[in-house]
Design an enzyme around this catalytic site. Structure first.
Site, PDB file in Angstrom:
ATOM      1  N   ASP A   1       0.812  -1.222   0.000  1.00 23.86           N
ATOM      2  CA  ASP A   1       0.000   0.000   0.000  1.00 23.86           C
ATOM      3  C   ASP A   1       0.846   1.273   0.000  1.00 23.86           C
ATOM      4  O   ASP A   1       0.311   2.358  -0.156  1.00 23.86           O
ATOM      5  CB  ASP A   1      -0.908   0.033   1.244  1.00 23.86           C
TER       6      ASP A   1
ATOM      7  N   GLY B   1      -5.179  -0.992  -1.069  1.00 20.89           N
ATOM      8  CA  GLY B   1      -4.976   0.323  -0.465  1.00 20.89           C
ATOM      9  C   GLY B   1      -5.988   0.490   0.647  1.00 20.89           C
ATOM     10  O   GLY B   1      -7.083   0.988   0.450  1.00 20.89           O
TER      11      GLY B   1
HETATM   12  O1  LIG Z   1      -6.550 -10.334   3.274  1.00 19.93           O
HETATM   13  P1  LIG Z   1      -5.252 -10.131   3.956  1.00 19.93           P
HETATM   14  O2  LIG Z   1      -4.214 -11.088   3.526  1.00 19.93           O
HETATM   15  O3  LIG Z   1      -5.346 -10.060   5.423  1.00 19.93           O
HETATM   16  O4  LIG Z   1      -4.666  -8.750   3.470  1.00 19.93           O
HETATM   17  C1  LIG Z   1      -5.374  -7.704   2.896  1.00 19.93           C
HETATM   18  C2  LIG Z   1      -4.673  -6.403   3.174  1.00 19.93           C
HETATM   19  O5  LIG Z   1      -3.293  -6.509   3.063  1.00 19.93           O
HETATM   20  C3  LIG Z   1      -2.780  -5.449   2.275  1.00 19.93           C
HETATM   21  O6  LIG Z   1      -2.442  -5.984   1.024  1.00 19.93           O
HETATM   22  C4  LIG Z   1      -1.580  -4.840   2.933  1.00 19.93           C
HETATM   23  O7  LIG Z   1      -0.574  -5.774   3.001  1.00 19.93           O
HETATM   24  C5  LIG Z   1      -3.906  -4.468   2.146  1.00 19.93           C
HETATM   25  O8  LIG Z   1      -3.867  -3.751   0.962  1.00 19.93           O
HETATM   26  C6  LIG Z   1      -5.104  -5.340   2.274  1.00 19.93           C
HETATM   27  O9  LIG Z   1      -6.184  -4.654   2.841  1.00 19.93           O
END
Ligand SMILES: O=P(O)(O)OC[C@H]1O[C@](O)(CO)[C@@H](O)[C@@H]1O
Ligand SMILES: Nc1ncnc2c1ncn2[C@@H]1O[C@H](COP(=O)(O)OP(=O)(O)OP(=O)(O)O)[C@@H](O)[C@H]1O
Ligand SMILES: [Mg+2]
Length: 540
Positions: A269, A313
């Site tokens: 992000d 993001g």
């Molecule tokens: O679904 P997960 O793996 O917990 O991650 C989602 C989140 O991780 C991110 O990619 C950040 O690492 C964010 O953009 C997103 O909201």
């Protein structure tokens, strides 16, 4: 996690450890660089004598003309009389011919590079790179690497380059991978990492070590570090991970251990402050183009076609903003930092209708964290809870906005639209990094290795104004990097898409959230604060 074998915890190796837990010793206020480099600093505070703050844990060094060095901790701050050794790189045929290969003790990098004639020199960070003296002998090093938080392109490259950097530059043979994030320190076996094991991993997405959210238990982690005889800890992760790393460092220092704790910022992000941009960001923007292209092809092939693309993001809309700017096919970009509304004059629906009438199709890019307030107003019982790390779980704004657009146009009955929604988020996150990110990851990894070998600890390695630096943890964790919608970059986006700003100038002036400038290389460096008087703080 691939086919890399795991083996049990090493028996305790006590040789590199200072005495067992004890109260925190006083920080040595006089030393700027430990004994890591020859020569001493010639800095002096504006008032005359050198100024080094010892009232807090921060190491602040002041100099002439408003110079401030936000320095990082060093072993010599809390462990007296540690021996140091000549850097083995001086005998390395690859490096020995490089003129001035070692970084000068006083080298620092300014945070702000756009200045006026009478501006103070401002905040600086210690320049990263190899030092003449190191605080570890190769055979004594037992390093470990852990990856935490969400995936990001380039994770494997950073792992590879830490292992190879330690091995090839400093002769360090013992490097362990921690399996599955922070909890792996105390709940899993370790993974031995050698140059051979990591040789090809940069060509793969994800992290060969596995990752996780939650599970940070500082005491158990430091116990495990002690038990395994680990004395260099490389922690790759985002804002949450760096907060965890800071706690590990504090506990290590409290116990008086000679264990270097260093962070490498990872965030797709780009929400980590201070650094120019995070590794994997360019890869994400590049890969997002494929989804935007597909949305555009679909939209322009059918009457009143609308392509909606959701990008990652959570709180920061950098990927959406840069993917939009790069593509030129996007008619509207919505990010968390810029509130918007749907109905009425100046709203999103009005704009969509206008674009369809003008152009016959449109592409909308939306960052996953955009419009969350709007969504919770429209879906009353919306509370998705939190993930294991305490991050708010988000609703799928792409699905929601797609449905809202469909409902709006079908209710009005005056325009038939054809909407296609593409969610490429996890596909983008899972790919290997592109060439430029691989080089960036290599420099980050080598910098962090040079720093720990030189006895620095409690720092994150990061690029500031194009230079590798060591940044104290507190600067990385104290705030978040966000798109500043009163900055020229967002203005550029608005003028490229022609979308409404959804803000009145009055609201912009009153918006208290827009106080922090984003990091430097992602903004217009020609943009002087004076240009932005009256509409919030500029980027400088
Ligand atoms: O679904 P997960 O793996 O917990 O991650 C989602 C989140 O991780 C991110 O990619 C950040 O690492 C964010 O953009 C997103 O909201
Ligand atoms: N305030 C905190 N103190 C200690 N540990 C934390 C803290 N916040 C998060 N962590 C730990 O850091 C790890 C990663 O945190 P998180 O899931 O928030 O991801 P992140 O590092 O912010 O990366 P990203 O948000 O980019 O995916 C988790 O194991 C979590 O327990
Ligand atoms: Mg995070």
């Amino acid at each position: 996690m691939g086919s890399i074998p795991a083996f049990p915890a090493f028996p305790a190796v006590k040789s590199s450890l200072a005495p067992e837990p004890r109260d925190r010793p006083a920080i040595n206020p006089g030393k700027l660089d430990g004994a890591a480099c020859s020569g001493s600093s010639s800095l002096s505070a504006a008032g005359g004598s050198a100024g080094v703050s010892d009232t807090t844990k921060k190491k602040i060094v002041t100099g002439d003309a408003g110079y401030i060095l936000e320095d990082v901790p060093h072993f010599s701050d809390y462990i007296p009389n540690l021996p140091s050794y000549p850097n083995p790189l001086q005998d390395n045929p690859s490096y020995s011919v490089v003129k001035q290969y070692f970084v000068h003790v006083d080298d620092s990098v300014p945070q702000k590079i756009v200045v006026h004639k009478d501006s103070p020199r401002g905040i600086h960070f210690r320049r990263a790179g190899p030092r003449q003296q190191v605080y570890f002998e190769a055979d004594d090093v037992q390093a470990c690497i852990v990856t935490c938080g969400g995936l990001c392109p380039g994770l494997n490259t950073v792992i590879r380059e830490i292992v190879c950097g330690l091995h090839h530059m400093y002769g360090v043979k013992r490097v362990l991978g921690i399996d599955g994030g922070y909890r792996g320190f105390y709940a899993r076996n370790t993974i031995p990492l050698t140059p051979k094991v990591v040789n090809d991993i940069h060509k793969r997405g994800g992290t060969i070590l596995g990752t996780s959210r939650g599970g940070h238990d500082t005491k158990k982690i430091v116990d495990s570090i002690q038990d395994r005889g680990i004395n260099q800890v490389y922690i790759i992760g985002g804002d949450g991970t760096q907060r965890g790393a800071s706690l590990i460092f504090e506990e290590v220092r409290r116990r008086g251990l000679k264990v270097a704790v260093a962070g490498i910022p990872k965030t797709i992000d780009n929400d980590v402050p201070v650094i120019d941009k995070s590794f994997g960001f360019d890869t994400a923007v590049e890969e997002a183009q494929r989804a935007i292209n597909a949305a555009h092809v679909e939209a322009e092939s059918i009457e009143n076609g609308i392509g909606v693309v959701k990008l990652m993001g959570r709180n920061s809309g950098f990927i959406a903003m840069y993917a939009t700017l790069a593509s030129r096919d996007v008619d509207c970009c919505l990010i968390p930092e810029s509130p918007f509304f749907l109905e009425g004059a100046g709203g999103l629906f009005e704009y969509i209708e206008k674009r369809l009438k003008e152009n016959g199709h449109m592409v909308l890019v939306i960052a996953e964290g955009a419009g969350q307030e709007l969504m919770s107003k429209s879906i009353q019982s919306l509370d998705n809870g939190k993930d294991a790390s305490g991050n708010k779980l988000l609703q799928d704004v792409g699905l929601w906005i797609s449905q809202k657009i469909k409902d709006h146009f079908s209710q009005q009955g005056k325009m038939t639209i054809n909407l296609k929604y593409i969610d490429p988020t996890y596909m983008i996150r899972a790919i290997p990094s592109i060439a430029s990110d691989n080089v960036y990851c290599t420099l980050l990894a080598q910098s962090v290795v040079h720093g720990t070998m030189a006895g620095y600890t409690g720092f994150t390695s990061g690029l500031v104004n194009g230079r590798q630096t060591y940044i104290p943890f507190y600067r990385i964790t104290e705030k978040q990097n966000n798109v500043v919608i009163t900055d020229r970059m967002w203005a550029r986006l608005l003028s490229s898409t022609n979308q409404p700003s959804f803000w009145s100038p009055k609201e912009v002036i009153e918006d208290k959230r827009q106080e922090e400038p984003p990091t430097e290389l992602l903004v217009d460096q020609d943009c002087a604060e004076d240009d932005l008087v009256g509409i919030g703080k500029g980027t400088g």
